[in-house]
Design an enzyme around this catalytic site. Structure first.
Site, PDB file in Angstrom:
ATOM      1  N   ASP A  87      74.956  20.916 -64.347  1.00 39.54           N
ATOM      2  CA  ASP A  87      75.124  22.310 -65.129  1.00 39.54           C
ATOM      3  C   ASP A  87      75.834  23.258 -64.670  1.00 39.54           C
ATOM      4  O   ASP A  87      76.024  23.431 -63.414  1.00 39.54           O
ATOM      5  CB  ASP A  87      73.786  22.798 -65.798  1.00 39.54           C
ATOM      6  CG  ASP A  87      72.945  23.297 -64.553  1.00 39.54           C
ATOM      7  OD1 ASP A  87      72.838  23.048 -63.363  1.00 39.54           O
ATOM      8  OD2 ASP A  87      72.203  24.341 -64.857  1.00 39.54           O
ATOM      9  N   GLU A 151      69.673  23.804 -62.631  1.00 36.85           N
ATOM     10  CA  GLU A 151      69.697  24.696 -61.700  1.00 36.85           C
ATOM     11  C   GLU A 151      70.150  26.326 -62.220  1.00 36.85           C
ATOM     12  O   GLU A 151      69.481  27.030 -61.398  1.00 36.85           O
ATOM     13  CB  GLU A 151      70.796  23.890 -60.340  1.00 36.85           C
ATOM     14  CG  GLU A 151      70.819  24.776 -59.166  1.00 36.85           C
ATOM     15  CD  GLU A 151      71.488  26.175 -58.989  1.00 36.85           C
ATOM     16  OE1 GLU A 151      70.929  26.825 -58.042  1.00 36.85           O
ATOM     17  OE2 GLU A 151      72.329  26.345 -59.769  1.00 36.85           O
TER      18      GLU A 151
END
Length: 457
Positions: A87, A151
């Site tokens: 991500d 994250e």
């Protein structure tokens, strides 16, 4: 064929594969990118299988999926668990990008794209290192991959996954490339990252927006009060004024500070790169120390009232700020969060109401430089760079580090190949192509040296 020769022979493909990954707008913070997150997870799975992984599984979570893969060479060999995240941060503000954030552009030997360095380019080095070892004599270790998709929003579902899958993730070391080095001329290894506490503050005054001429001067302006509250949290030495904030700080030794001082630092170049005339920070510490061994309190966003085009003379009903603290060893994100929330409410004057909402956080982490993982990483860098790396403290946060050590009982080693100037979380994020290739070249040597050192005990 040698590892380096294999990378050289396939470097164009290695680069093009990364560019394809960067074209996927895997923004975890935005619900409209849910399909992109799934597409990116599937792409990571496909690339791991192509690189030589025995098996790869996509595990759904309450948020975005986790990709797990493994290559088990021999159960008797040490196992390295590679962590990364697919991500990326939102690309805003889009108007400041020189090219499309998800249209990777190569200029002056650098890849410009969101996620180029944080963390697609860096975790993908490990995928290509797996391929390189797989096709050239096999792996000296077993290797597992856990590549998550949350994250950048604090890894809210990773703890649940790790706790439920300890046997699956069992390993001898965790290897992470989500940090930086000083430069290719001066290699370094992060021996620690800071923790994080993040809150949102809402200050409310009157029950509605007011005419600033009719009511101004008689009613407290929440935007003004919020600025005063925040400004009061640093003294004249830029020391944080929240009572007890520094109580648990592990103070760096003189020897550690001396070692950090060996890292080259050109203050004028630093200022010129940032476009500032002077530096700011806690009195008594160098710039490198302020961003590594000292905690901070920063405003990440502040808003309220009228911010549209033209003018509107309004006294706003509410004002907001996002405030974060970077933490150092021995500080607790939960303790600092409670402290921060209590302090805002305690210092708020009677003419406003203050609400503080926690977002996410994580604990600081330090890797001992006398550990086998650190020594293996240093030996790998010596092999490909020809010089010893300098141990440094990273200023950023990787919230899952303390979780991993607590649940899996192993140490973490950071092998970052980005640069502090790579515009992480900012417009025009970049990653030097030479750093990308150097990472792919160096990582196999970590596996080699780690296996040898573990065998020697």
């Amino acid at each position: 064929m040698s590892w380096k020769a294999y990378t050289e022979a396939h470097k164009d493909r290695f680069l093009n594969e990364l560019l394809e990954l960067l074209r996927i707008p895997s923004v975890s913070a935005r619900s409209e990118h849910k399909a992109d997150m799934e597409a990116c997870a599937n792409a990571v799975k496909a690339r791991l299988l192509e690189a030589g992984a025995d098996s790869v599984t996509i595990y759904p979570t309450e948020g975005h999926p986790i990709v797990y893969g493994e290559k088990i060479t021999d159960p008797s060999l040490p196992t390295v668990l590679v962590y990364g995240h697919y991500d990326v941060q939102p690309a805003d503000p889009l108007e400041l990008w020189h090219s499309g954030p998800f249209e990777p552009t190569i200029k002056d030997g650098k890849i410009y794209a969101r996620g180029a360095c944080d963390d697609k380019g860096q975790f993908y080095m490990h995928v290509k290192a797996l391929e390189t070892m797989h096709h050239n004599g096999g792996l000296p270790t077993n290797v597992k991959f856990i590549i998550e998709g949350e994250e950048e929003i604090g890894s809210p579902n990773l703890a649940t996954f790790v706790k439920a899958n300890k046997a699956l993730l069992a390993c001898d070391v965790i290897l992470i490339s989500d940090t930086a080095m000083i430069s290719l001329d001066t290699p370094s290894i992060d021996v620690g990252v800071r923790g994080l506490t993040y809150v949102e503050v809402e200050v409310t005054g009157p029950n509605r927006d007011l005419h600033s001429g009719v009511y101004g001067g008689a009613v407290a302006n929440p935007a003004t009060i919020l600025c005063q509250l925040i400004a009061s949290m640093h003294d004249e030495n830029n020391h944080i004024t929240i009572p007890g904030f520094y109580d648990d700080v592990l103070v760096a030794t003189e020897a550690e500070r001396a070692k950090m001082a060996e890292a080259p630092f050109d203050e004028e170049e630093y200022k010129n790169d940032l476009g500032v005339k002077a530096l700011w920070g806690e009195k008594g510490y160098s710039s490198n120390e302020r961003t590594g061994i000292r905690p901070t309190l920063e405003v990440n966003g502040i808003w309220g009232g009228y911010t549209g085009e033209g003018s509107k003379t309004v006294l706003p009903s509410k004002a907001f700020a996002k405030v974060s603290c970077r933490l150092v060893p021995n500080q607790s994100s939960h303790k600092i969060e409670a402290m921060l929330m209590e302090h805002f409410k305690k210092i708020a004057p009677d003419y406003v109401q203050v609400e503080v909402r926690p977002h996410h956080g994580g604990e600081p982490y330090v890797t001992p430089i006398d550990s086998i993982p650190y020594k293996a990483a240093a030996a790998a860098i010596v092999e490909t760079f020809g010089k010893e790396p300098i141990p440094v403290r990273g200023g950023g946060s990787i919230p899952i580090c303390a979780l991993f050590e607590q649940e899996l009982g192993v140490k973490i080693v950071f092998m970052g190949f980005g640069l502090d100037s790579d515009n992480l979380h900012s417009p025009n994020e970049k990653f030097n192509i030479d750093n990308y290739y150097k990472g792919i070249e160096t990582i196999p040597y970590f596996h080699k040296h780690f296996a040898e050192m573990m065998k020697q005990g």
